[in-house]
Write an enzyme that holds these catalytic residues in place. Structure first.
Site, PDB file in Angstrom:
ATOM      1  N   ASP A   1     -19.381  -1.748 -23.933  1.00 56.46           N
ATOM      2  CA  ASP A   1     -20.446  -1.346 -23.019  1.00 56.46           C
ATOM      3  C   ASP A   1     -21.770  -1.831 -23.585  1.00 56.46           C
ATOM      4  O   ASP A   1     -22.339  -1.189 -24.467  1.00 56.46           O
ATOM      5  CB  ASP A   1     -20.470   0.169 -22.829  1.00 56.46           C
ATOM      6  CG  ASP A   1     -21.387   0.589 -21.684  1.00 56.46           C
ATOM      7  OD1 ASP A   1     -22.331  -0.178 -21.367  1.00 56.46           O
ATOM      8  OD2 ASP A   1     -21.163   1.663 -21.105  1.00 56.46           O
TER       9      ASP A   1
ATOM     10  N   ASP B   1      -6.716   1.941  -8.228  1.00 54.19           N
ATOM     11  CA  ASP B   1      -7.218   2.910  -7.247  1.00 54.19           C
ATOM     12  C   ASP B   1      -8.246   2.277  -6.330  1.00 54.19           C
ATOM     13  O   ASP B   1      -8.631   2.883  -5.333  1.00 54.19           O
ATOM     14  CB  ASP B   1      -7.826   4.114  -7.979  1.00 54.19           C
ATOM     15  CG  ASP B   1      -8.232   5.236  -7.035  1.00 54.19           C
ATOM     16  OD1 ASP B   1      -7.398   5.628  -6.190  1.00 54.19           O
ATOM     17  OD2 ASP B   1      -9.378   5.722  -7.132  1.00 54.19           O
TER      18      ASP B   1
ATOM     19  N   GLU C   1     -11.938  -3.022   0.947  1.00 52.53           N
ATOM     20  CA  GLU C   1     -11.347  -1.733   1.282  1.00 52.53           C
ATOM     21  C   GLU C   1     -11.667  -1.391   2.734  1.00 52.53           C
ATOM     22  O   GLU C   1     -12.805  -1.551   3.151  1.00 52.53           O
ATOM     23  CB  GLU C   1     -11.877  -0.641   0.355  1.00 52.53           C
ATOM     24  CG  GLU C   1     -11.355  -0.762  -1.065  1.00 52.53           C
ATOM     25  CD  GLU C   1     -11.758   0.410  -1.944  1.00 52.53           C
ATOM     26  OE1 GLU C   1     -12.577   1.247  -1.503  1.00 52.53           O
ATOM     27  OE2 GLU C   1     -11.260   0.491  -3.077  1.00 52.53           O
TER      28      GLU C   1
ATOM     29  N   HIS D   1      -8.094   4.752  -3.444  1.00 51.48           N
ATOM     30  CA  HIS D   1      -9.467   5.076  -3.857  1.00 51.48           C
ATOM     31  C   HIS D   1      -9.727   6.582  -3.767  1.00 51.48           C
ATOM     32  O   HIS D   1     -10.693   7.025  -3.145  1.00 51.48           O
ATOM     33  CB  HIS D   1     -10.484   4.301  -3.009  1.00 51.48           C
ATOM     34  CG  HIS D   1     -11.817   4.158  -3.695  1.00 51.48           C
ATOM     35  ND1 HIS D   1     -12.723   3.159  -3.377  1.00 51.48           N
ATOM     36  CD2 HIS D   1     -12.413   4.884  -4.689  1.00 51.48           C
ATOM     37  CE1 HIS D   1     -13.805   3.284  -4.135  1.00 51.48           C
ATOM     38  NE2 HIS D   1     -13.632   4.318  -4.942  1.00 51.48           N
TER      39      HIS D   1
END
Length: 315
Positions: free
Chosen positions: A175, A254, A259, A278
């Site tokens: 990160d 997920d 989408e 999702h």
């Protein structure tokens, strides 16, 4: 003057509706994924003061201009890639998000996808339902002792790190924006070392297709990939190819791009994939918390009050 809120993509939790009603704010909701034309027509007709964004394709400048009374756009969740934040900022419309409200739920879901893959639960469920019972052929594994590589160490990543550590996994993280230097691992090196990679980064120009043919090629052939972030973080055709030829062992997904995904998406034909629609962050507990934060912020901002800065999204 009466105030109106439109929730795009479904209603908020009943507790949120109660909050809006108690504040004297009228609310209405669309079905999931309304078309752009339907959204524009509804906003032009109802002239809402605020939008709550749940399941919708894209909130762009044209949509934002459909209601001249619009004073706020609030994401019912954390990710705002479906909102043109720059356009909203240019129009003087603040954008907010329920940051952190569903972090624990998403972390649990990512963990569940890991377990489903490592324990081969999809195939074992089908095997038993089909009349099978042959324990000697089972080839499941343990997460204990394996390396979990986290891409993103926000609230979700940190929650998952604690869960994984509790079962004996070794956690590494990449990160570049985290303040803790311990999370500054090199991404390519972590991809090559990890047994499980779990994605928890926002969708930005830098993270779009972050997992692609090159980065998949760095991973172990026994590695698992988990995505509860945004579908666009993965190059889906490259992932399909990697799963088909054994570049990696499996994936728990997920989120998808786009989408909802197409009915003929080749992922549906792969046996080494576990899929969900999702819903990682929409448990009843998380949905209630997201709705309470969202509706509380909407009420405060429409009444001219301030909200915590962490909920405001910068354009």
């Amino acid at each position: 003057m009466s105030l109106t809120v439109v929730s795009l993509g479904g209603p908020v939790a009943p507790e949120g509706e109660d909050m809006l009603r108690a504040a004297g704010i009228a609310s209405l909701a669309t079905a999931p994924y309304p078309s752009r034309e339907e959204v524009i027509e509804l906003l032009s007709f109802r002239q809402p003061d605020a939008l709550i964004v749940r399941l919708v394709e894209r909130i762009d400048e044209t949509v934002l201009r459909a209601s001249p009374r619009l004073r706020l756009v609030h994401k019912h969740g954390a990710g705002t890639n479906d909102i043109d934040v720059a356009a909203a900022t240019a129009l003087g419309i603040p954008v907010a998000a329920a940051v952190g409200a569903n972090a624990h739920s998403v972390a649990e879901h990512a963990f569940a996808l890991m377990f489903a893959l490592i324990k081969d639960l999809r195939a074992q469920d089908a095997f038993v339902r089909g009349g099978g019972w042959a324990k000697k052929t089972y080839q499941g594994h343990e997460l204990r002792g394996r390396i979990l590589g986290l891409v993103g160490m926000g609230l979700i990543g940190r929650n998952l790190a604690r869960m994984a550590s509790a079962v004996g996994m070794q956690v590494e993280a990449y990160d570049p924006y985290a303040p803790d230097a311990a999370f500054g691992a090199d991404l390519d090196d972590m991809l090559a070392r990890a047994d499980v990679i779990s994605l928890h980064c926002p969708l930005t120009d830098q993270t779009r297709n972050l997992i692609n043919a090159r980065t998949l090629g760095l991973m172990k052939p026994t590695a698992l990939l988990i995505n509860t972030a945004r579908g666009e973080v993965i190059d889906e055709p490259a992932l399909c190819q990697a799963l088909q030829v054994g570049t990696i062992a499996g994936a728990g997904l997920d989120t998808f791009s786009p989408e909802p995904p197409a009915p003929d998406n080749p992922l549906w034909q792969l046996g080494n994939v576990v899929l969900s629609p999702h819903i990682g962050g929409v448990t009843e507990e998380a949905r209630r918390e997201v709705s309470l934060i969202t509706c509380g912020n909407v009420i405060s901002l429409l009444k001219g009050e301030t909200i915590e800065p962490r909920f405001l999204v910068r354009g």
